[in-house]
Design a protein around this motif. Structure first.
Motif, PDB file in Angstrom:
ATOM      1  N   GLY A  53      28.261   7.870  14.116  1.00 22.15           N
ATOM      2  CA  GLY A  53      28.673   8.617  12.937  1.00 22.15           C
ATOM      3  C   GLY A  53      29.973   9.378  13.108  1.00 22.15           C
ATOM      4  O   GLY A  53      30.406  10.076  12.194  1.00 22.15           O
ATOM      5  N   THR A  54      30.611   9.238  14.268  1.00 18.95           N
ATOM      6  CA  THR A  54      31.892   9.897  14.497  1.00 18.95           C
ATOM      7  C   THR A  54      32.971   9.182  13.695  1.00 18.95           C
ATOM      8  O   THR A  54      33.116   7.959  13.794  1.00 18.95           O
ATOM      9  CB  THR A  54      32.254   9.884  15.998  1.00 18.95           C
ATOM     10  N   VAL A  55      33.712   9.944  12.901  1.00 27.47           N
ATOM     11  CA  VAL A  55      34.760   9.362  12.066  1.00 27.47           C
ATOM     12  C   VAL A  55      36.115   9.545  12.742  1.00 27.47           C
ATOM     13  O   VAL A  55      36.466  10.650  13.149  1.00 27.47           O
ATOM     14  CB  VAL A  55      34.777  10.009  10.661  1.00 27.47           C
ATOM     15  N   THR A  56      36.838   8.442  12.859  1.00 26.78           N
ATOM     16  CA  THR A  56      38.207   8.494  13.362  1.00 26.78           C
ATOM     17  C   THR A  56      39.141   8.085  12.231  1.00 26.78           C
ATOM     18  O   THR A  56      38.744   7.356  11.315  1.00 26.78           O
ATOM     19  CB  THR A  56      38.414   7.553  14.568  1.00 26.78           C
ATOM     20  N   ILE A  57      40.364   8.581  12.299  1.00 26.43           N
ATOM     21  CA  ILE A  57      41.371   8.270  11.293  1.00 26.43           C
ATOM     22  C   ILE A  57      42.554   7.616  11.992  1.00 26.43           C
ATOM     23  O   ILE A  57      43.162   8.206  12.891  1.00 26.43           O
ATOM     24  CB  ILE A  57      41.853   9.544  10.563  1.00 26.43           C
ATOM     25  N   GLU A  58      42.853   6.405  11.586  1.00 26.90           N
ATOM     26  CA  GLU A  58      44.057   5.711  12.065  1.00 26.90           C
ATOM     27  C   GLU A  58      45.038   5.697  10.907  1.00 26.90           C
ATOM     28  O   GLU A  58      44.669   5.389   9.774  1.00 26.90           O
ATOM     29  CB  GLU A  58      43.715   4.279  12.471  1.00 26.90           C
ATOM     30  N   ARG A  59      46.292   6.003  11.195  1.00 17.70           N
ATOM     31  CA  ARG A  59      47.324   6.020  10.162  1.00 17.70           C
ATOM     32  C   ARG A  59      48.340   4.923  10.432  1.00 17.70           C
ATOM     33  O   ARG A  59      48.763   4.727  11.571  1.00 17.70           O
ATOM     34  CB  ARG A  59      48.003   7.379  10.115  1.00 17.70           C
TER      35      ARG A  59
END
Length: 163
Positions: free
Chosen positions: A151-157
Protein backbone atom coordinates in the motif's frame (compact mmCIF):
# COMPACT_ATOMS: atom_id res chain seq x y z
CA UNK A 1 -12.10 17.88 -36.39
CA UNK A 2 -11.91 15.43 -33.50
CA UNK A 3 -13.96 12.26 -33.81
CA UNK A 4 -15.61 10.75 -30.76
CA UNK A 5 -16.38 7.31 -32.14
CA UNK A 6 -14.24 5.55 -29.51
CA UNK A 7 -15.83 7.09 -26.41
CA UNK A 8 -17.75 5.23 -23.76
CA UNK A 9 -19.43 6.53 -20.67
CA UNK A 10 -18.26 5.34 -17.26
CA UNK A 11 -21.07 5.23 -14.72
CA UNK A 12 -20.59 6.67 -11.28
CA UNK A 13 -18.77 4.15 -9.17
CA UNK A 14 -20.05 3.75 -5.65
CA UNK A 15 -17.56 1.20 -4.38
CA UNK A 16 -14.13 2.68 -3.81
CA UNK A 17 -11.17 2.09 -1.57
CA UNK A 18 -11.57 4.39 1.42
CA UNK A 19 -8.98 5.03 4.07
CA UNK A 20 -10.15 6.64 7.35
CA UNK A 21 -8.82 10.02 6.17
CA UNK A 22 -10.11 9.72 2.61
CA UNK A 23 -9.41 7.94 -0.65
CA UNK A 24 -6.35 5.85 -1.38
CA UNK A 25 -5.06 3.65 -4.17
CA UNK A 26 -5.63 -0.08 -3.84
CA UNK A 27 -2.66 -2.43 -3.60
CA UNK A 28 -0.85 -3.11 -6.89
CA UNK A 29 -2.47 -0.13 -8.64
CA UNK A 30 -1.05 2.54 -10.92
CA UNK A 31 -2.77 5.86 -11.56
CA UNK A 32 -1.15 8.07 -14.19
CA UNK A 33 -2.08 11.75 -14.17
CA UNK A 34 -1.50 14.34 -16.86
CA UNK A 35 -3.03 17.58 -18.04
CA UNK A 36 -4.56 17.90 -21.49
CA UNK A 37 -2.10 19.07 -24.15
CA UNK A 38 -1.49 22.68 -25.20
CA UNK A 39 -4.54 24.44 -26.55
CA UNK A 40 -5.12 27.26 -29.04
CA UNK A 41 -5.42 30.48 -27.08
CA UNK A 42 -8.56 30.09 -24.96
CA UNK A 43 -10.27 27.76 -27.41
CA UNK A 44 -11.19 24.20 -26.52
CA UNK A 45 -9.05 22.80 -29.36
CA UNK A 46 -5.42 21.72 -29.25
CA UNK A 47 -2.74 23.81 -30.94
CA UNK A 48 -0.22 22.22 -33.33
CA UNK A 49 2.16 21.89 -30.36
CA UNK A 50 -0.65 20.28 -28.37
CA UNK A 51 -1.33 17.73 -31.11
CA UNK A 52 2.41 16.90 -31.13
CA UNK A 53 2.32 16.53 -27.35
CA UNK A 54 -0.75 14.26 -27.52
CA UNK A 55 1.12 12.00 -29.94
CA UNK A 56 4.16 12.04 -27.63
CA UNK A 57 1.99 10.74 -24.78
CA UNK A 58 1.89 7.36 -26.54
CA UNK A 59 5.68 6.90 -26.27
CA UNK A 60 5.78 8.42 -22.77
CA UNK A 61 3.40 5.77 -21.42
CA UNK A 62 4.51 2.80 -23.53
CA UNK A 63 6.17 1.00 -20.58
CA UNK A 64 3.26 1.62 -18.18
CA UNK A 65 0.87 -1.02 -19.55
CA UNK A 66 -2.15 1.27 -19.54
CA UNK A 67 -5.38 -0.75 -19.53
CA UNK A 68 -7.90 2.09 -19.19
CA UNK A 69 -7.96 5.70 -20.38
CA UNK A 70 -10.12 8.25 -18.56
CA UNK A 71 -10.91 11.89 -19.30
CA UNK A 72 -13.72 14.34 -18.73
CA UNK A 73 -15.97 15.03 -21.71
CA UNK A 74 -14.07 18.15 -22.77
CA UNK A 75 -12.82 18.37 -26.36
CA UNK A 76 -9.20 19.28 -25.51
CA UNK A 77 -8.95 16.34 -23.07
CA UNK A 78 -10.54 13.91 -25.51
CA UNK A 79 -8.31 15.16 -28.33
CA UNK A 80 -5.26 14.62 -26.09
CA UNK A 81 -6.41 11.07 -25.32
CA UNK A 82 -7.16 10.13 -28.94
CA UNK A 83 -3.66 9.06 -30.11
CA UNK A 84 -3.16 6.92 -26.99
CA UNK A 85 -6.60 5.36 -27.40
CA UNK A 86 -5.85 4.50 -31.02
CA UNK A 87 -2.40 3.09 -30.20
CA UNK A 88 -3.76 0.88 -27.42
CA UNK A 89 -7.09 0.11 -29.10
CA UNK A 90 -8.90 1.26 -25.96
CA UNK A 91 -11.92 3.51 -25.52
CA UNK A 92 -11.68 6.79 -23.64
CA UNK A 93 -13.96 6.35 -20.66
CA UNK A 94 -15.51 9.61 -19.56
CA UNK A 95 -15.69 10.55 -15.89
CA UNK A 96 -17.26 13.84 -14.76
CA UNK A 97 -14.52 16.34 -14.05
CA UNK A 98 -15.91 17.73 -10.80
CA UNK A 99 -14.97 14.86 -8.44
CA UNK A 100 -13.17 12.12 -10.36
CA UNK A 101 -11.02 10.67 -7.57
CA UNK A 102 -13.33 7.91 -6.30
CA UNK A 103 -14.05 6.62 -9.81
CA UNK A 104 -10.33 6.67 -10.68
CA UNK A 105 -9.36 4.85 -7.49
CA UNK A 106 -11.96 2.18 -8.28
CA UNK A 107 -10.87 1.88 -11.91
CA UNK A 108 -7.19 1.56 -10.98
CA UNK A 109 -7.64 -1.41 -8.62
CA UNK A 110 -4.93 -3.83 -9.73
CA UNK A 111 -4.53 -2.00 -13.06
CA UNK A 112 -2.66 0.80 -14.72
CA UNK A 113 -4.99 3.63 -15.73
CA UNK A 114 -4.48 7.18 -16.98
CA UNK A 115 -6.48 10.36 -16.28
CA UNK A 116 -6.12 13.19 -18.79
CA UNK A 117 -7.45 16.06 -16.77
CA UNK A 118 -7.42 19.79 -16.16
CA UNK A 119 -5.69 21.96 -13.55
CA UNK A 120 -8.68 21.99 -11.22
CA UNK A 121 -9.44 18.28 -11.17
CA UNK A 122 -5.76 17.30 -11.07
CA UNK A 123 -5.35 19.49 -8.00
CA UNK A 124 -8.48 17.90 -6.50
CA UNK A 125 -7.18 14.37 -7.08
CA UNK A 126 -3.81 15.33 -5.56
CA UNK A 127 -5.52 16.71 -2.47
CA UNK A 128 -8.00 13.82 -2.17
CA UNK A 129 -5.13 11.31 -2.20
CA UNK A 130 -3.09 13.48 0.21
CA UNK A 131 -0.02 13.47 -2.05
CA UNK A 132 3.08 15.54 -1.42
CA UNK A 133 4.76 17.90 -3.84
CA UNK A 134 3.10 19.71 -6.71
CA UNK A 135 0.33 18.20 -8.82
CA UNK A 136 1.17 17.68 -12.53
CA UNK A 137 -0.34 20.92 -13.80
CA UNK A 138 1.99 21.98 -16.63
CA UNK A 139 1.63 20.81 -20.21
CA UNK A 140 3.76 17.67 -20.57
CA UNK A 141 3.85 16.80 -16.85
CA UNK A 142 3.23 13.14 -16.14
CA UNK A 143 2.83 11.81 -12.59
CA UNK A 144 2.82 8.05 -12.12
CA UNK A 145 1.34 7.02 -8.78
CA UNK A 146 2.02 3.41 -7.80
CA UNK A 147 0.69 1.56 -4.76
CA UNK A 148 2.78 -1.52 -4.05
CA UNK A 149 1.74 -4.78 -2.32
CA UNK A 150 2.04 -3.04 1.05
CA UNK A 151 0.00 0.00 0.00
CA UNK A 152 3.01 2.31 -0.11
CA UNK A 153 2.47 4.95 -2.79
CA UNK A 154 5.40 6.23 -4.82
CA UNK A 155 5.31 9.10 -7.28
CA UNK A 156 7.41 9.06 -10.43
CA UNK A 157 7.52 12.25 -12.47
CA UNK A 158 8.21 12.50 -16.19
CA UNK A 159 8.00 15.09 -18.95
CA UNK A 160 6.87 14.44 -22.50
CA UNK A 161 6.32 16.28 -25.75
CA UNK A 162 7.85 19.42 -27.21
CA UNK A 163 9.62 21.94 -24.97
Amino acid sequence: MFRRTFLLSLPALAACTIAPQGLSLALNSTLILTRHADRQDKLDLLSAKGRDRARALVAATKDLRVTRIHAPGIDRNLETAAPLARALDLPVERIPQEQPTAALVQSAQGRSVIWIGNKGNLTRIWEDLRLSGPAPLDYGDLAILRADVNGTVTIERRRYGPA
